[in-house]
Design a protein around this motif. Structure first.
Motif, short mmCIF file in Angstrom:
data_model
loop_
_atom_site.label_atom_id
_atom_site.label_comp_id
_atom_site.label_asym_id
_atom_site.label_seq_id
_atom_site.Cartn_x
_atom_site.Cartn_y
_atom_site.Cartn_z
N THR A 166 18.37 -0.41 -8.85
CA THR A 166 17.76 0.32 -9.96
C THR A 166 17.42 1.78 -9.63
O THR A 166 17.26 2.58 -10.55
CB THR A 166 16.45 -0.37 -10.42
OG1 THR A 166 15.49 -0.36 -9.35
CG2 THR A 166 16.72 -1.80 -10.85
N MET A 167 17.30 2.12 -8.35
CA MET A 167 16.88 3.48 -8.01
C MET A 167 18.05 4.45 -7.93
O MET A 167 19.16 4.09 -7.50
CB MET A 167 16.12 3.49 -6.68
CG MET A 167 14.72 2.92 -6.78
SD MET A 167 13.74 3.19 -5.29
CE MET A 167 13.59 4.99 -5.29
N LEU B 86 9.12 5.27 -7.39
CA LEU B 86 9.84 4.00 -7.49
C LEU B 86 10.12 3.65 -8.94
O LEU B 86 9.42 4.10 -9.85
CB LEU B 86 9.02 2.88 -6.85
CG LEU B 86 8.59 3.06 -5.39
CD1 LEU B 86 7.66 1.93 -4.97
CD2 LEU B 86 9.80 3.12 -4.46
N THR B 87 11.12 2.82 -9.16
CA THR B 87 11.32 2.27 -10.50
C THR B 87 10.27 1.20 -10.75
O THR B 87 9.68 0.64 -9.81
CB THR B 87 12.72 1.63 -10.63
OG1 THR B 87 12.85 0.58 -9.66
CG2 THR B 87 13.81 2.67 -10.41
N ALA B 88 10.03 0.89 -12.01
CA ALA B 88 9.04 -0.12 -12.37
C ALA B 88 9.39 -1.46 -11.75
O ALA B 88 8.50 -2.19 -11.26
CB ALA B 88 8.94 -0.24 -13.89
N GLU C 9 17.24 11.37 -2.36
CA GLU C 9 16.56 11.37 -1.07
C GLU C 9 15.61 10.19 -0.91
O GLU C 9 15.47 9.64 0.19
CB GLU C 9 15.79 12.68 -0.88
CG GLU C 9 16.67 13.87 -0.51
CD GLU C 9 15.84 15.06 -0.08
OE1 GLU C 9 14.74 15.25 -0.63
OE2 GLU C 9 16.30 15.80 0.81
N ALA C 10 14.93 9.79 -1.98
CA ALA C 10 14.03 8.63 -1.91
C ALA C 10 14.82 7.39 -1.47
O ALA C 10 14.39 6.64 -0.58
CB ALA C 10 13.37 8.40 -3.26
N HIS C 11 15.97 7.20 -2.07
CA HIS C 11 16.84 6.09 -1.71
C HIS C 11 17.24 6.17 -0.24
O HIS C 11 17.25 5.16 0.48
CB HIS C 11 18.08 6.15 -2.61
CG HIS C 11 19.11 5.10 -2.34
ND1 HIS C 11 20.09 5.23 -1.38
CD2 HIS C 11 19.31 3.89 -2.91
CE1 HIS C 11 20.86 4.16 -1.39
NE2 HIS C 11 20.41 3.33 -2.30
N HIS C 12 17.55 7.35 0.24
CA HIS C 12 17.98 7.53 1.63
C HIS C 12 16.87 7.16 2.61
O HIS C 12 17.12 6.51 3.64
CB HIS C 12 18.41 8.97 1.88
CG HIS C 12 19.67 9.37 1.15
ND1 HIS C 12 20.72 8.50 0.97
CD2 HIS C 12 20.03 10.55 0.57
CE1 HIS C 12 21.69 9.12 0.31
NE2 HIS C 12 21.29 10.36 0.05
N GLU D 24 0.83 -1.21 0.00
CA GLU D 24 0.00 0.00 0.00
C GLU D 24 0.86 1.26 0.00
O GLU D 24 0.56 2.23 -0.70
CB GLU D 24 -0.93 -0.01 1.21
CG GLU D 24 -2.05 -1.05 1.11
CD GLU D 24 -2.86 -1.17 2.38
OE1 GLU D 24 -2.45 -0.57 3.40
OE2 GLU D 24 -3.89 -1.87 2.37
N ASN D 25 1.93 1.24 0.78
CA ASN D 25 2.83 2.40 0.80
C ASN D 25 3.57 2.55 -0.52
O ASN D 25 3.77 3.67 -1.00
CB ASN D 25 3.83 2.26 1.95
CG ASN D 25 3.25 2.69 3.28
OD1 ASN D 25 3.16 3.88 3.58
ND2 ASN D 25 2.83 1.73 4.10
N ALA D 26 3.96 1.43 -1.12
CA ALA D 26 4.63 1.49 -2.41
C ALA D 26 3.68 2.03 -3.48
O ALA D 26 4.08 2.83 -4.33
CB ALA D 26 5.12 0.09 -2.81
#
Length: 311
Positions: free
Chosen positions: A152-153, A103-105, A157-160, A94-96
Motif C-alpha cells: 500500500t505504501m 504510513l498508510t492507514a 524514501e519512507a519505503h526504502h 511506538e515508532n509507527a
C-alpha cells in the motif's frame, strides 16, 4: 526526509522483524526440546538463546534457574526485557505511532492491532493455548504488517528505510539462528541429530520446502548452511539480505554515506563469492561471528549517516 522520520521507520521495521525472528528461534528450540534428552542438555539449549542475545546478566536479575519455562517467560512476555517479543512489538508500535502520518492507514492499523492483541495476553494464557500457536501468530502478524506495508505504501524514501531496517535485522537474526542451532545439531549423536531436528531448523526460517525443491535429497548440515547463507534465491539468506541492503543504500545515498556504502559492498561481496566448503573448513562459527560484527558496524554507519544521532 527528516532524519527523525527515517529513524522511526527504520526501527519500526527492525523491531517487527526482530519479534518475528525471535519467535522463530524460540519455536525451533521448543520443538527440539520435545526430543528426549538430558535435562542438562536441554537447559544448555535454552541458555544458548540468552547468550546469543547477551541477556545472561539481565535474566539472572529476575530468574534463579535457566530452564524452558523461565527462558520462555523472559523472552516472550517479560515487559522488563527490552528484547522480549512483547517489548519488540510495543517498540514497533511506538515508532509507527510517531510517524503515523507517513504510513498508510492499513499499515498503521495492522501494527496497532498487533500490539493491542499481544498486550491483552498473559504468559499463562499463551502456554495453555500452546506456545507454538503463539509463535505462529507472531510470524503471521509480522507477515501481515510487511505485506500491507509494501502493498500500500508509495515506493519512496519512507519505503526504502522500512526495507533497509528489515533486511539488516533479518540478516543478523538468520546468522544468529544458524550459529546457535547448527552447532547444537552438528554436535549431537546420530540418534538425535536426525531429520526431525534439521527439519525443525529449516522450518524456523521458512526454508523446509525450499530445501526440498533445491536439493531433492536428504538434509545435510552443509547444505542447510549453504541454503541459509549463500543462496541468492532464498529470501531469508544472508546473501539475499545483503543484496537488498546494498540496493537500498544506493537508492538513499547522500553526501556522507560513501563509507557505509563501501562497508555494505564489501560484506555483500564477502558473501557473494564465498563457498560453503571453504566456510566450513575455516569454521562456521568464526564466519558467522565476523558477519554479525560487520552487521553491527554497518548498523552504526547507517545510524550515523541517515538517522537521528544517539544522545
Amino acid at each position: 526526509m527528516l532524519s527523525r522520520t527515517a529513524d522511526h521507520l527504520y526501527w519500526m521495521s527492525r523491531y517487527t522483524e526482530r519479534a518475528e525472528n525471535l519467535a522463530r528461534l524460540l519455536d525451533v528450540t521448543h520443538q527440539m526440546s520435545l526430543v528426549p534428552k538430558s535435562v542438562e542438555a536441554e537447559n544448555q539449549n535454552w541458555g544458548a538463546i540468552l547468550a546469543l542475545n547477551s541477556l545472561e546478566a539481565r535474566f539472572a536479575e529476575s530468574y534463579d534457574e535457566i530452564n524452558a519455562e523461565n527462558v520462555l517467560r523472559f523472552m516472550v512476555m517479560d515487559p522488563n526485557n527490552v528484547s522480549s517479543i512483547y517489548s519488540c512489538l510495543r517498540a514497533a508500535r511506538e515508532n509507527a505511532h510517531a510517524v503515523r502520518g507517513t504510513l498508510t492507514a492499513e499499515t498503521w492499523e495492522s501494527c496497532n492491532m498487533t500490539w493491542i492483541e499481544v498486550r491483552g495476553q498473559r504468559f499463562e494464557q499463551i502456554t495453555t493455548a500452546g506456545i507454538g500457536q503463539f509463535f505462529e501468530w507472531v510470524k503471521l502478524r509480522s507477515a501481515v504488517i510487511r505485506g500491507v506495508t509494501f502493498g500500500t505504501m508509495l515506493q519512496d524514501e519512507a519505503h526504502h528505510f522500512i526495507r533497509l531496517g528489515g533486511y539488516l535485522e533479518r540478516a543478523d537474526n538468520t546468522a544468529r539462528i544458524l550459529d546457535v542451532k547448527y552447532h547444537v545439531l552438528d554436535g549431537d549423536d546420530e540418534e538425535t541429530s536426525d531429520f526431525y531436528q534439521w527439519g525443525a531448523l529449516l522450518r524456523s526460517l521458512s526454508a523446509f520446502e525450499v530445501y526440498r525443491k533445491v536439493y531433492r535429497d536428504v538434509i545435510t548440515p552443509a547444505r542447510v548452511a549453504e541454503l541459509l547463507m549463500l543462496r541468492l534465491d532464498m529470501p531469508r539468506s544472508l546473501h539475499a539480505c545483503m543484496r537488498g541492503v546494498v540496493r537500498v543504500l544506493e537508492a538513499i545515498k547522500n553526501g556522507q554515506s560513501a563509507e557505509t556504502e563501501r562497508l555494505a559492498g564489501i560484506l555483500h561481496a564477502h558473501i557473494h563469492y564465498a563457498r560453503i566448503d571453504d566456510i566450513l573448513k575455516d569454521g562456521l562459527h568464526e564466519y558467522l561471528t565476523d558477519f554479525m560484527d560487520r552487521i553491527y558496524e554497518l548498523g552504526d554507519g547507517i545510524g550515523r549517516d541517515f538517522l537521528v544521532p544517539a544522545e
